[in-house]
Design an enzyme around this catalytic site. Structure first.
Site, PDB file in Angstrom:
ATOM      1  N   TYR A   1     -13.083 -21.615 -12.906  1.00 33.68           N
ATOM      2  CA  TYR A   1     -13.700 -20.963 -14.071  1.00 33.68           C
ATOM      3  C   TYR A   1     -12.739 -20.844 -15.249  1.00 33.68           C
ATOM      4  O   TYR A   1     -13.074 -20.148 -16.218  1.00 33.68           O
ATOM      5  CB  TYR A   1     -14.129 -19.530 -13.720  1.00 33.68           C
ATOM      6  CG  TYR A   1     -14.981 -19.340 -12.513  1.00 33.68           C
ATOM      7  CD1 TYR A   1     -16.190 -20.024 -12.362  1.00 33.68           C
ATOM      8  CD2 TYR A   1     -14.596 -18.445 -11.520  1.00 33.68           C
ATOM      9  CE1 TYR A   1     -16.987 -19.809 -11.244  1.00 33.68           C
ATOM     10  CE2 TYR A   1     -15.392 -18.223 -10.411  1.00 33.68           C
ATOM     11  CZ  TYR A   1     -16.582 -18.902 -10.282  1.00 33.68           C
ATOM     12  OH  TYR A   1     -17.363 -18.674  -9.188  1.00 33.68           O
TER      13      TYR A   1
ATOM     14  N   ARG B   1     -10.326 -19.277  -8.559  1.00 33.96           N
ATOM     15  CA  ARG B   1     -10.918 -18.877  -9.844  1.00 33.96           C
ATOM     16  C   ARG B   1     -10.256 -19.498 -11.076  1.00 33.96           C
ATOM     17  O   ARG B   1     -10.970 -19.941 -11.977  1.00 33.96           O
ATOM     18  CB  ARG B   1     -10.976 -17.343  -9.965  1.00 33.96           C
ATOM     19  CG  ARG B   1     -11.847 -16.692  -8.873  1.00 33.96           C
ATOM     20  CD  ARG B   1     -12.141 -15.222  -9.123  1.00 33.96           C
ATOM     21  NE  ARG B   1     -13.014 -15.060 -10.263  1.00 33.96           N
ATOM     22  CZ  ARG B   1     -12.632 -14.750 -11.482  1.00 33.96           C
ATOM     23  NH1 ARG B   1     -11.358 -14.491 -11.734  1.00 33.96           N
ATOM     24  NH2 ARG B   1     -13.487 -14.670 -12.462  1.00 33.96           N
TER      25      ARG B   1
ATOM     26  N   CYS C   1      -1.873 -30.926  -4.291  1.00 34.45           N
ATOM     27  CA  CYS C   1      -1.764 -32.194  -5.014  1.00 34.45           C
ATOM     28  C   CYS C   1      -2.920 -32.397  -5.985  1.00 34.45           C
ATOM     29  O   CYS C   1      -3.708 -33.338  -5.855  1.00 34.45           O
ATOM     30  CB  CYS C   1      -1.707 -33.341  -4.015  1.00 34.45           C
ATOM     31  SG  CYS C   1      -0.601 -32.952  -2.660  1.00 34.45           S
TER      32      CYS C   1
END
Ligand SMILES: *Cc1c(COP(=O)(O)O)cnc(C)c1O
Length: 419
Positions: A316, A312, A342
């Protein structure tokens, strides 16, 4: 309210010290509070007291079988978006007549599976899907209960990736075309038109967009009645937001009051599809600090959970509070809390004020019960985290941590390599 609280500077989940679980299970792991899950479900369900309704938990927010089983036992239904979620729902013991199936891209095999199981209804999102469901129901000698997912073109004022009820979004059928879709559906031999549905987005923090959507649906319902199409179910979808940081979304009771008022004594059975509001603040992600590092311009805390565990923040720009498990350090730092992956996008928090943690300390990422584990991946061949549930003074691993062998299940070297 949740059950992740400090006692003598140490964070507990209900009556279990989180440090103790970390020692037994290892890190990272998701941790769910049974009392919080139950409380959130009951508060939401009871907010609609007196109204004929079915609260269909949105599986994609958290599909762990133990979580699903709990809501099943509390009288809930399930909102699914795939054959896999149907499988989980049935496995968790949901009666098929408490399962609704949403999603823009249902495959033939998924439609057959749901028809065969005998689900409550399909929330149909296109005319072509309607035609296909009719055809498959005919072949299986059954009738498919259907509602049309209407796209009411309202702005839920949330992140663009989780807005679903705008004209430009791929979801549902616009209000004008919906009338045609209903007319078409009512003529199809193997379709039983039973409902109307919408889902306008997620993490919505005000009541108004829901009201606007409901107004739009009410107008359609009236129009359908005039056409002689009587529906039985009104599905309002999910989308009610939670507090991650400083948001103040309506309480479920406020949300319910607004919806019930707009129903104006209609005889329709209400279906709700809450996800985040039930599980979001009932779960956390526990991680251990691997290293500290001072860059030229930034301080870094490198944790053993990354974007593959919790997507998340990366996807977002979502805010998740970060708290220490043992809160004895008074000195604070401002740091980026990053994972081992990475990618520069691999972070849990940026420029965040947190305690001056050391290598080996435990941190928790709050509000991670929704779209946490379900969105996790094996990127960088990282085994998926364990999931743990606490009830009172007991804990149980409800999903084992993956091991390296799990990572290569189903992979094989082609025989033609030996040619
Ligand atoms: C994701 C989804 C939900 C749940 O949304 P929340 O914001 O978690 O409440 C409900 N219905 C449908 C159709 C969805 O796709």
């Amino acid at each position: 309210m949740h059950h992740f609280l400090y006692r003598n500077n140490e964070l507990y989940c209900e009556d279990v010290p989180i440090r103790m679980i970390a020692e037994k299970v290892g890190t990272p792991f998701y941790l769910y509070s049974h009392a919080t899950l139950k409380r959130h479900f009951l508060i939401f369900n009871e907010a609609f007291e007196g109204i004929e309704r079915l609260v269909c938990f949105s599986a994609k927010a958290n599909t762990n079988l133990a979580v699903l089983k709990l809501f099943e036992s509390l009288g809930g239904g399930l909102d699914i978006v795939s054959g896999g979620e149907l499988y989980r729902g049935l496995k968790a013991g949901f009666s098929p007549d408490r399962i609704v199936y949403s999603g823009v891209g249902k495959r033939v095999d998924e439609i057959d599976y749901a028809l065969d199981a005998g689900i409550l209804m399909f929330n149909v999102e296109s005319l072509e899907e309607l035609e296909l469901i009719d055809k498959r129901a005919g072949l299986l000698k059954t009738k498919a209960p259907v509602s049309i997912r209407v796209n009411p073109d309202v702005d839920p004022k949330t992140h663009p990736y989780i807005s679903t009820g705008l004209k430009k979004n791929k979801f549902g059928i616009d209000t004008e075309t919906a009338i045609q879709a209903y007319r078409f559906a009512s003529k199809l031999e193997n379709i039983d038109v039973t409902g109307i549905d919408c889902h306008i987005g997620s993490q919505i923090t005000e009541a108004k967009p829901f009201m606007e959507a409901l107004e739009s649906l009410n107008a359609l319902i009236d129009e359908l009645k005039q056409m002689g199409i009587e529906i039985r179910y009104l599905d309002m979808g999910g989308g009610l937001g939670i507090t991650y940081n400083d948001e103040s979304p309506p309480h479920p009771r406020e949300y319910a009051r607004a919806i019930v008022a707009a129903l104006k004594g209609s005889h329709l059975k209400l279906i709700l599809e809450p996800g985040r509001v039930i599980v979001g603040n009932a779960g956390i992600l526990v991680t251990r600090v691997l290293y500290r590092k001072s860059g030229k311009v930034k301080e870094f805390v490198i944790a053993d959970a990354g974007m593959n565990d919790l997507m998340r923040p990366t996807l977002y720009d979502a805010f998740h509070a970060i708290e220490p498990v043992v809160a004895t350090e008074n000195k604070t730092i401002t740091a980026d809390v990053v994972g081992p992956i990475c990618e520069t996008g691999d972070f849990l928090a940026l420029d965040r004020k947190i305690p001056d943690v050391k290598k080996g300390d435990l941190l928790v990422v709050m509000s991670a019960g929704a779209y946490g584990f379900t969105m996790s991946s094996n990127y960088c061949s990282r085994p998926k985290a364990a999931e743990v549930m606490v009830k009172d003074n007991r804990f149980h691993v409800v999903k084992a941590r993956q091991n390296y062998e799990d990572l290569v299940v189903g992979e094989s070297i082609p025989p033609f390599f030996d040619d």
